[in-house]
Design a protein around this motif. Structure first.
Motif, PDB file in Angstrom:
ATOM      1  N   GLU A 257     -10.833  -7.287  -1.904  1.00 31.29           N
ATOM      2  CA  GLU A 257      -9.509  -7.619  -1.366  1.00 31.29           C
ATOM      3  C   GLU A 257      -9.637  -8.566  -0.169  1.00 31.29           C
ATOM      4  O   GLU A 257      -8.851  -9.505  -0.030  1.00 31.29           O
ATOM      5  N   ILE A 258     -10.645  -8.340   0.674  1.00 27.07           N
ATOM      6  CA  ILE A 258     -10.875  -9.236   1.807  1.00 27.07           C
ATOM      7  C   ILE A 258     -11.239 -10.631   1.316  1.00 27.07           C
ATOM      8  O   ILE A 258     -10.761 -11.636   1.849  1.00 27.07           O
TER       9      ILE A 258
ATOM     10  N   GLU B  24      -9.205 -13.998   2.135  1.00 32.06           N
ATOM     11  CA  GLU B  24      -9.849 -15.158   2.739  1.00 32.06           C
ATOM     12  C   GLU B  24      -9.608 -16.415   1.911  1.00 32.06           C
ATOM     13  O   GLU B  24      -9.369 -17.494   2.464  1.00 32.06           O
ATOM     14  N   ALA B  25      -9.657 -16.292   0.588  1.00 34.68           N
ATOM     15  CA  ALA B  25      -9.397 -17.445  -0.279  1.00 34.68           C
ATOM     16  C   ALA B  25      -7.951 -17.905  -0.129  1.00 34.68           C
ATOM     17  O   ALA B  25      -7.682 -19.117  -0.061  1.00 34.68           O
TER      18      ALA B  25
ATOM     19  N   HIS C 124      -5.483 -25.356   4.185  1.00 33.59           N
ATOM     20  CA  HIS C 124      -5.567 -26.741   3.712  1.00 33.59           C
ATOM     21  C   HIS C 124      -4.181 -27.334   3.495  1.00 33.59           C
ATOM     22  O   HIS C 124      -3.954 -28.508   3.787  1.00 33.59           O
ATOM     23  N   VAL C 125      -3.255 -26.531   3.020  1.00 28.71           N
ATOM     24  CA  VAL C 125      -1.887 -27.022   2.832  1.00 28.71           C
ATOM     25  C   VAL C 125      -1.270 -27.366   4.182  1.00 28.71           C
ATOM     26  O   VAL C 125      -0.637 -28.419   4.345  1.00 28.71           O
TER      27      VAL C 125
END
Length: 105
Positions: free
Chosen positions: A57-58, A62-63, A70-71
């Motif tokens: 889940e972490i 993080e992803a 980045h957006v």
């Protein structure tokens, strides 16, 4: 027929009772410790499974965070009138690396 009666003295009777009590106590303690060990193994496996689920889940969070970062960076760069550079300077963390800065004289 002759019947023989054996008289067990008090001390022998006490030792037999003590031995029986010790044997019963040992059996009870054995059962308790075996069940406690099995319970600990089950709890440890559940904890390992929970830790693995939390780690995945972490990693997912993080992803998601990196994608959102980045957006946001692209959004800020396009709205802040920044221009894309053609010459790029790469910096490393070693002590011997130097970065050259161009100055207009």
């Amino acid at each position: 027929m002759k019947a023989t009666i054996t008289i067990i003295d008090t001390q022998t009777h006490f030792f037999i009772a003590l031995f029986g009590t010790a044997l019963l106590l040992s059996a009870c303690l054995y059962i308790y410790f075996v069940s406690a060990a099995v319970g600990e193994v089950v709890l440890r496996k559940e904890m390992i499974r929970d830790v693995s689920a939390l780690k995945s889940e972490i990693a997912k969070l993080e992803a998601d965070y990196m994608a959102a970062q980045h957006v946001v960076s692209e959004h800020i760069a396009s709205n802040g009138s920044y221009l894309e550079t053609t010459s790029k300077v790469f910096v490393s963390r070693s002590d011997s690396s130097l970065v050259a800065v161009e100055t207009d004289n």
